[in-house]
Scaffold this active site. Structure first.
Site, PDB file in Angstrom:
ATOM      1  CG  ASP A   1       2.243   7.842  -3.406  1.00 15.23           C
ATOM      2  OD1 ASP A   1       1.709   8.901  -3.790  1.00 15.23           O
ATOM      3  OD2 ASP A   1       3.464   7.669  -3.399  1.00 15.23           O
TER       4      ASP A   1
ATOM      5  CG  ASP B   1       2.578   9.334   3.720  1.00 17.39           C
ATOM      6  OD1 ASP B   1       3.483   8.721   3.107  1.00 17.39           O
ATOM      7  OD2 ASP B   1       2.160  10.455   3.367  1.00 17.39           O
TER       8      ASP B   1
END
Length: 307
Positions: free
Chosen positions: A5, A230
């Site tokens: 991320d 996710d």
């Protein structure tokens, strides 16, 4: 493959909602006491009003004060929850950090806003995210290193802004498309968003739904054509006694599992043939052993439960 991320969600989560801030110190109030999330320098405050939404971070011990200091065109300025050090995250520094980690798929820095901001603020945020994502992509293309970068489609639950985001980001050479930003206040809004969005996302590249990991949303997302997901949700609830299975959630702290010495797959499902679960818990241990480790506060319990 592994996916990382940008750090944007974590940084923006350091900001408090307006109802958590002291009224006299709230950055979202002007001298007249009115909400004002932008200042004259083009900086944005991210207090929000605290409306619950589907994808959000709950309160933690670190959220005792507002650590998100400033959001401007260059990036995000915040303070460390550990020692108060002032730090800055930019599209370029985020990309370099992810490249240093060495993940297969990396994400550009984007601006995370609350569900309940005004349409004007949302539109400005989408434009800023597009500029940050473009900068991230250019930084990535300087040295690809066999890594892929997904764009992040924004626009909240506004169909016009989501369409605008798809059209802009698909004009750039991203390797795939992630669906980010606020995804609605409940599963029904997420469902409606995906029904609109999935048909207009190109199918010649992979797509990814950010931050969603509950079983009903995954099931619907798969039916709509979402390729991957996710979320911290499965591992969070596993550490607190619940396993997700094809037979539904299983609370391994229940007394009935203290003497279940057979294969966990007998309870969790996938117990026959080639589809039998290959995780360490199902291959080597029992729910009784997992429950024992959990009662003894052995860290191995939470490791096994989150495999």
């Amino acid at each position: 493959p592994t996916i990382s991320d940008s750090g944007g969600f974590q940084v923006f989560s350091l900001g408090l909602d307006a109802d958590e801030l002291d009224e006299s110190k709230s950055p979202n109030k002007n001298n007249n006491g009115n909400n004002n999330n932008n200042n004259n320098n083009g900086e944005r405050n991210h207090g929000g009003t605290g409306t619950k939404e589907l994808k959000s971070r709950g309160k933690t011990k670190h959220k005792q004060q507002n650590l998100l200091e400033k959001v401007d065109e260059d990036g995000v300025t915040f303070r460390s929850y550990r020692d108060g050090t002032t730090l800055k995250l930019t599209p370029e520094s985020s990309v370099q950090a992810q490249k240093n980690i060495g993940c297969d798929i990396i994400l550009p820095l984007d601006e995370l806003t609350k569900y309940d901001i005004s349409l004007q603020e949302l539109s400005e945020s989408v434009d800023r995210s597009h500029r940050w994502e473009t900068r991230s992509l250019y930084e990535h293309l300087k040295n690809v290193k066999e890594q892929a970068m997904y764009a992040i489609i924004h626009g909240g639950v506004d169909e016009r802004l989501r369409k605008k985001s798809v059209e802009y980001l698909t004009s750039l050479p991203f390797d795939g498309y992630a669906i980010g930003g606020s995804l609605g206040k409940n599963r029904e809004e997420l469902k409606e968003l995906l029904q609109f969005l999935m048909p207009i996302i190109p199918r010649d590249k992979p797509n990814h739904l950010l931050g969603i990991g509950d079983l009903p949303s995954i099931a619907h997302g798969v039916r709509m054509g979402v390729d991957s997901f996710d979320s911290a949700y499965p591992t969070q609830i596993a550490r607190h006694g619940t396993l997700l299975s094809e037979n539904g959630p299983v609370n391994y702290r229940k007394s009935e599992y203290r003497e279940h010495f057979g294969k966990p797959a007998e309870i969790l499902g996938n117990s026959n043939g080639d589809d039998e679960c290959k995780c360490l818990l199902c291959r080597k241990h029992s729910l009784s052993y997992l429950a024992h480790l959990d009662r003894a506060n052995e860290p191995m319990a939470w490791s096994l439960a989150t495999k």
